[in-house]
Design a protein around this motif. Structure first.
Motif: not given
Length: 84
Positions: A1-8, A10-15
């Motif tokens: 969640d923190a990486v997704s929010a920091s990078a702006g 989606s959680k799916k793309d971050t995962a």
């Protein structure tokens, strides 16, 4: 969640990106190479020799076979961040 929010993103793309990164690190280290992130650290492997251990239940000597184990050496920036 923190990486997704920091990078702006989606959680799916971050995962997906993080899973790909971890797979690449695992595959590279499994081949015997190391992966270095400057300032963060180095992932690698080392050979552990065969040795004799002792069973905690009986105290009997048991043979522990040689193996290859993963290693991580923290980089300077990472170490310094922990001192604060």
């Amino acid at each position: 969640d923190a990486v997704s929010a920091s990078a702006g993103v989606s959680k799916k793309d971050t995962a997906a990106v993080i899973d790909s990164l971890l797979t690449a690190i695992t595959d590279t280290v499994a081949k015997g190479d190391s992966v270095r992130f400057t300032g963060f650290g180095t992932f690698g492997s080392r050979k552990r020799a065969a040795r004799t251990g002792h069973s905690p239940a009986t105290g009997a000597a048991i043979g522990i076979p040689a193996s290859v184990v993963p290693t991580f050496r923290a980089g300077r920036t990472f170490k310094d961040a922990l001192k604060k």
